[in-house]
Scaffold this motif. Sequence first.
Motif, PDB file in Angstrom:
ATOM      1  N   ASP A  73       0.840  -1.200   0.000  1.00 39.28           N
ATOM      2  CA  ASP A  73       0.000   0.000   0.000  1.00 39.28           C
ATOM      3  C   ASP A  73       0.875   1.250   0.000  1.00 39.28           C
ATOM      4  N   ALA A  74       1.944   1.215   0.798  1.00 36.72           N
ATOM      5  CA  ALA A  74       2.864   2.360   0.824  1.00 36.72           C
ATOM      6  C   ALA A  74       3.508   2.573  -0.544  1.00 36.72           C
ATOM      7  N   GLN A  75       3.911   1.492  -1.175  1.00 36.63           N
ATOM      8  CA  GLN A  75       4.545   1.605  -2.492  1.00 36.63           C
ATOM      9  C   GLN A  75       3.587   2.203  -3.520  1.00 36.63           C
ATOM     10  N   LEU A  79       4.845   7.386  -5.139  1.00 35.45           N
ATOM     11  CA  LEU A  79       5.155   8.310  -6.229  1.00 35.45           C
ATOM     12  C   LEU A  79       4.256   9.538  -6.197  1.00 35.45           C
ATOM     13  N   ALA A  80       3.021   9.363  -5.749  1.00 38.89           N
ATOM     14  CA  ALA A  80       2.136  10.521  -5.598  1.00 38.89           C
ATOM     15  C   ALA A  80       2.674  11.455  -4.518  1.00 38.89           C
ATOM     16  N   ALA A  81       3.180  10.880  -3.430  1.00 42.35           N
ATOM     17  CA  ALA A  81       3.777  11.697  -2.371  1.00 42.35           C
ATOM     18  C   ALA A  81       5.020  12.418  -2.880  1.00 42.35           C
ATOM     19  N   LEU A  82       5.782  11.738  -3.737  1.00 44.59           N
ATOM     20  CA  LEU A  82       6.992  12.337  -4.300  1.00 44.59           C
ATOM     21  C   LEU A  82       6.661  13.560  -5.152  1.00 44.59           C
ATOM     22  N   LYS A  83       5.552  13.516  -5.863  1.00 48.94           N
ATOM     23  CA  LYS A  83       5.172  14.604  -6.766  1.00 48.94           C
ATOM     24  C   LYS A  83       4.549  15.800  -6.038  1.00 48.94           C
ATOM     25  N   ASP A  84       4.142  15.581  -4.793  1.00 46.45           N
ATOM     26  CA  ASP A  84       3.487  16.650  -4.033  1.00 46.45           C
ATOM     27  C   ASP A  84       4.542  17.402  -3.217  1.00 46.45           C
ATOM     28  N   PRO A  85       4.920  18.609  -3.609  1.00 44.89           N
ATOM     29  CA  PRO A  85       5.999  19.335  -2.919  1.00 44.89           C
ATOM     30  C   PRO A  85       5.667  19.700  -1.476  1.00 44.89           C
ATOM     31  N   TRP A  87       4.184  17.621   0.593  1.00 47.59           N
ATOM     32  CA  TRP A  87       4.043  16.375   1.359  1.00 47.59           C
ATOM     33  C   TRP A  87       5.244  16.179   2.284  1.00 47.59           C
ATOM     34  N   ASP A  88       4.976  15.973   3.570  1.00 45.06           N
ATOM     35  CA  ASP A  88       6.052  15.743   4.534  1.00 45.06           C
ATOM     36  C   ASP A  88       5.508  14.879   5.666  1.00 45.06           C
ATOM     37  N   ALA A  89       6.281  13.875   6.069  1.00 42.48           N
ATOM     38  CA  ALA A  89       5.824  12.923   7.081  1.00 42.48           C
ATOM     39  C   ALA A  89       6.466  13.135   8.448  1.00 42.48           C
ATOM     40  N   LEU A  90       7.206  14.216   8.615  1.00 38.48           N
ATOM     41  CA  LEU A  90       7.810  14.483   9.921  1.00 38.48           C
ATOM     42  C   LEU A  90       6.850  15.296  10.787  1.00 38.48           C
ATOM     43  N   PRO A  91       6.760  14.967  12.087  1.00 41.38           N
ATOM     44  CA  PRO A  91       5.935  15.794  12.973  1.00 41.38           C
ATOM     45  C   PRO A  91       6.503  17.202  13.075  1.00 41.38           C
ATOM     46  N   ARG A  92       5.672  18.134  13.470  1.00 43.54           N
ATOM     47  CA  ARG A  92       6.050  19.549  13.468  1.00 43.54           C
ATOM     48  C   ARG A  92       7.336  19.806  14.266  1.00 43.54           C
ATOM     49  N   ASP A  93       7.472  19.183  15.429  1.00 44.09           N
ATOM     50  CA  ASP A  93       8.631  19.451  16.290  1.00 44.09           C
ATOM     51  C   ASP A  93       9.939  18.954  15.677  1.00 44.09           C
ATOM     52  N   TRP A 258      -2.619  10.798   9.402  1.00 44.36           N
ATOM     53  CA  TRP A 258      -1.434  10.389   8.655  1.00 44.36           C
ATOM     54  C   TRP A 258      -1.256   8.866   8.615  1.00 44.36           C
ATOM     55  N   ILE A 259      -1.983   8.169   9.475  1.00 44.85           N
ATOM     56  CA  ILE A 259      -1.831   6.714   9.537  1.00 44.85           C
ATOM     57  C   ILE A 259      -2.314   6.089   8.232  1.00 44.85           C
ATOM     58  N   GLY A 260      -1.440   5.330   7.604  1.00 43.57           N
ATOM     59  CA  GLY A 260      -1.792   4.680   6.334  1.00 43.57           C
ATOM     60  C   GLY A 260      -1.524   5.539   5.120  1.00 43.57           C
ATOM     61  N   THR A 261      -1.036   6.770   5.328  1.00 43.15           N
ATOM     62  CA  THR A 261      -0.683   7.630   4.196  1.00 43.15           C
ATOM     63  C   THR A 261       0.759   8.142   4.317  1.00 43.15           C
TER      64      THR A 261
END
Length: 301
Positions: A73-75, A79-85, A87-93, A258-261
């Motif tokens: 599912d992640a795979q 690529l969609a996440a890669l194309k979205d400038p 998109w970031d998966a790090l928490p704010r802190d 963010w869970i699952g995305t």
Amino acid sequence: MIVRRLLPVLLLLVGGCAATPPRTQTPPPATPAPMTVTPATAPATPADDNLNAVAWTQTAIEHDLIYLQTYRDAQARLLAALKDPAWDALPRDDRVVPAKGLKPAVILDIDETALDNSPYQARLVKNGGEYNEADWAAWCKEEKARALPGAVEFTRFAARHGIAVIYISNRAKDLNGPTLANLRKVGFPVAGPEAFLGLDTFVEGCEQIGTEKGCRRQLVSRKYRVLMQFGDQLGDFVTVLANNPAGRERAVAPYRDWIGTRWFVLPNPTYGSWEPALFNNDWSAPRETRRRSKMDALRTE
């Protein structure tokens, strides 16, 4: 278990040296008394609480399917996440530098996320022991941990598309070499030293608290836009300020969407920070005391 039975009694009367013994009537067999268990025969030590967890991890096809499902599912989303400038998966802190324009990366924990250490857990169950650093280090140095289903395929896919694969682990410094060797043996892409951030990683301007990974995520944030994170512990994704059920819930609450995305959580019923959260993080307490606290945490309705 004590079983009480009244055995039939055969009375055989033999008179002197008579050729033919006198006949006697044999009483019918008595009805056996019910089986009983007394407190003295009950097990002195409870069965190992980890047996089912380790058996499921090693033998249940459902375990492997969950990993395959998660990584596939992640795979499919990568690529969609890669194309979205944005998109970031790090928490704010942990995002200390703006992500715009940075190279893309994914972050993986190692143990029970990339590598399967269930044989070590199985040894503990069979020997009746608990985790200790010496035995754990010896296992890691064997370099025998297998790749978990789907993990190698996902990381290779990411690497082929120019996405850095970064491993953040809480293994001790003396295990860095064996860990990297084990990862490479089973096929994981390891680009170089910067791809592996162990427990000994120094991050200037950030004070690491215990085994928290926040400082190392901040280090990654200086160079990369993180597309996804993978782990089996909440601390693999975000800093947990209070390791108790309420504190863990507070830590994840802002990121549930963010869970699952962006965050992909993998199952680990054999060990983890969820366990000491149930006994006030007091590993010095006797084993039975810790077990009683976990029993008290169970809901029956």
